[in-house]
Design an enzyme around this catalytic site. Structure first.
Site, PDB file in Angstrom:
ATOM      1  N   LEU A  88       0.838  -1.195   0.000  1.00  0.00           N
ATOM      2  CA  LEU A  88       0.000   0.000   0.000  1.00  0.00           C
ATOM      3  C   LEU A  88       0.878   1.253   0.000  1.00  0.00           C
ATOM      4  O   LEU A  88       1.935   1.287   0.630  1.00  0.00           O
ATOM      5  CB  LEU A  88      -0.896   0.008   1.240  1.00  0.00           C
ATOM      6  CG  LEU A  88      -1.889  -1.157   1.357  1.00  0.00           C
ATOM      7  CD1 LEU A  88      -2.581  -1.103   2.718  1.00  0.00           C
ATOM      8  CD2 LEU A  88      -2.895  -1.129   0.220  1.00  0.00           C
ATOM      9  N   HIS A 114      -0.405 -11.882   9.301  1.00  0.00           N
ATOM     10  CA  HIS A 114       0.930 -12.296   8.845  1.00  0.00           C
ATOM     11  C   HIS A 114       1.208 -13.685   9.429  1.00  0.00           C
ATOM     12  O   HIS A 114       0.974 -13.910  10.630  1.00  0.00           O
ATOM     13  CB  HIS A 114       1.991 -11.288   9.290  1.00  0.00           C
ATOM     14  CG  HIS A 114       3.369 -11.666   8.823  1.00  0.00           C
ATOM     15  ND1 HIS A 114       3.790 -11.484   7.513  1.00  0.00           N
ATOM     16  CD2 HIS A 114       4.396 -12.265   9.473  1.00  0.00           C
ATOM     17  CE1 HIS A 114       5.017 -11.946   7.390  1.00  0.00           C
ATOM     18  NE2 HIS A 114       5.420 -12.432   8.563  1.00  0.00           N
ATOM     19  N   GLU A 168       2.884   2.622   7.791  1.00  0.00           N
ATOM     20  CA  GLU A 168       3.558   2.849   6.514  1.00  0.00           C
ATOM     21  C   GLU A 168       4.730   1.899   6.281  1.00  0.00           C
ATOM     22  O   GLU A 168       5.320   1.879   5.219  1.00  0.00           O
ATOM     23  CB  GLU A 168       3.984   4.319   6.419  1.00  0.00           C
ATOM     24  CG  GLU A 168       2.780   5.251   6.386  1.00  0.00           C
ATOM     25  CD  GLU A 168       3.179   6.728   6.297  1.00  0.00           C
ATOM     26  OE1 GLU A 168       2.453   7.570   6.866  1.00  0.00           O
ATOM     27  OE2 GLU A 168       4.214   7.019   5.661  1.00  0.00           O
TER      28      GLU A 168
HETATM   29  C1  GRF Z   1      -1.805 -16.582   4.246  1.00  0.00           C
HETATM   30  O1  GRF Z   1      -0.790 -17.469   4.638  1.00  0.00           O
HETATM   31  C2  GRF Z   1      -1.625 -15.284   4.964  1.00  0.00           C
HETATM   32  O2  GRF Z   1      -1.042 -15.401   6.232  1.00  0.00           O
HETATM   33  C3  GRF Z   1      -0.678 -14.562   4.080  1.00  0.00           C
HETATM   34  O3  GRF Z   1      -1.007 -14.938   2.758  1.00  0.00           O
HETATM   35  C4  GRF Z   1      -1.681 -16.183   2.787  1.00  0.00           C
HETATM   36  C5  GRF Z   1      -3.037 -15.949   2.163  1.00  0.00           C
HETATM   37  O4  GRF Z   1      -3.744 -17.075   2.116  1.00  0.00           O
HETATM   38  N1  GRF Z   1      -0.809 -13.144   4.274  1.00  0.00           N
HETATM   39  P1  GRF Z   1      -5.292 -16.997   1.666  1.00  0.00           P
HETATM   40  O5  GRF Z   1      -5.363 -16.236   0.363  1.00  0.00           O
HETATM   41  O6  GRF Z   1      -6.045 -16.304   2.763  1.00  0.00           O
HETATM   42  O7  GRF Z   1      -5.665 -18.448   1.536  1.00  0.00           O
END
Ligand code: GRF
Length: 201
Positions: free
Chosen positions: A94, A110, A148
């Site tokens: 972003l 995350h 940010e």
């Molecule tokens: C997940 O592992 C999430 O932690 C990361 O990207 C992946 C997305 O998976 N940010 P999904 O598209 O929700 O199945």
């Protein structure tokens, strides 16, 4: 009623966890106003369409120039009057203007225990490869406020997951999703909807 937009780029299992949690009542007083993706082929969009949820996709091919893309994205989100933006596997950095426009109104999931295995280059399977290469015995997931930086915002919720002997990155990713991501993201949204976690301040 908490009005949310969910930003996706891939399979959408975290989006599905949010949809299911709203349907089951685990998340109260919340409505997904729309699902946004930078990838018009994301299966996450199909998951939304299957539930009659509005989808918006804006491909880089449509607007290749970064500044113009971010301006269009900001215009779209500002016109919708949503309360909270949820990044759920959203692989797009972003712009500072966008995060400033929605200060303390954007959360991200995350797949590690921040501050470990996060920041530039740590996304998707790369996170779990880092965990296995380092040999840590515990990993997990984190929901944090987006500022940010990359994965640097205020930590809102975390959940630990064991690393097992013989884990591959794929096996570990699935365990972290099932045991942590799909639990703490809905829980955090519910706490925001109830006012227990404050946003926008
Ligand atoms: C997940 O592992 C999430 O932690 C990361 O990207 C992946 C997305 O998976 N940010 P999904 O598209 O929700 O199945």
């Amino acid at each position: 009623m908490l009005k949310i937009a969910v930003c996706v780029s891939g399979g959408g299992t975290n989006l599905q966890a949010i949809i299911d949690a709203i349907e089951s009542g685990k998340i109260k007083d919340t409505k997904i106003e729309f699902v946004f993706s930078n990838n018009k082929n994301a299966y996450a969009l199909t998951r939304a369409e299957n539930k009659g949820i509005k989808t918006i996709s804006l491909s880089k091919k449509d607007i290749p120039e970064v500044k113009a893309y971010d301006e269009k994205m900001t215009e779209i989100f500002k016109s919708t009057g949503i309360d909270l933006i949820v990044l759920a596997g959203f692989l797009h950095n972003l712009s500072p203007e966008f995060t400033r426009a929605f200060k303390n109104r954007i959360i991200n999931i995350h797949p590690s225990l921040i501050p470990s295995f996060c920041g530039k280059g740590f996304y998707g399977l790369h996170v779990h490869e880092g965990v296995l290469n380092r040999g840590v015995k515990v990993t997990g997931a984190t929901v944090h406020m987006v500022d940010e930086g990359i994965d640097t915002g205020r930590i809102l919720m975390q959940k630990a997951v064991c690393v097992d002997e013989g884990d591959t990155p794929e096996v570990l990713q699935k365990r972290v999703m099932e045991q942590a991501e799909w639990v703490i993201l809905p829980e955090t949204i519910n706490k925001i909807a109830s006012g227990e976690i404050k946003i926008g301040e």
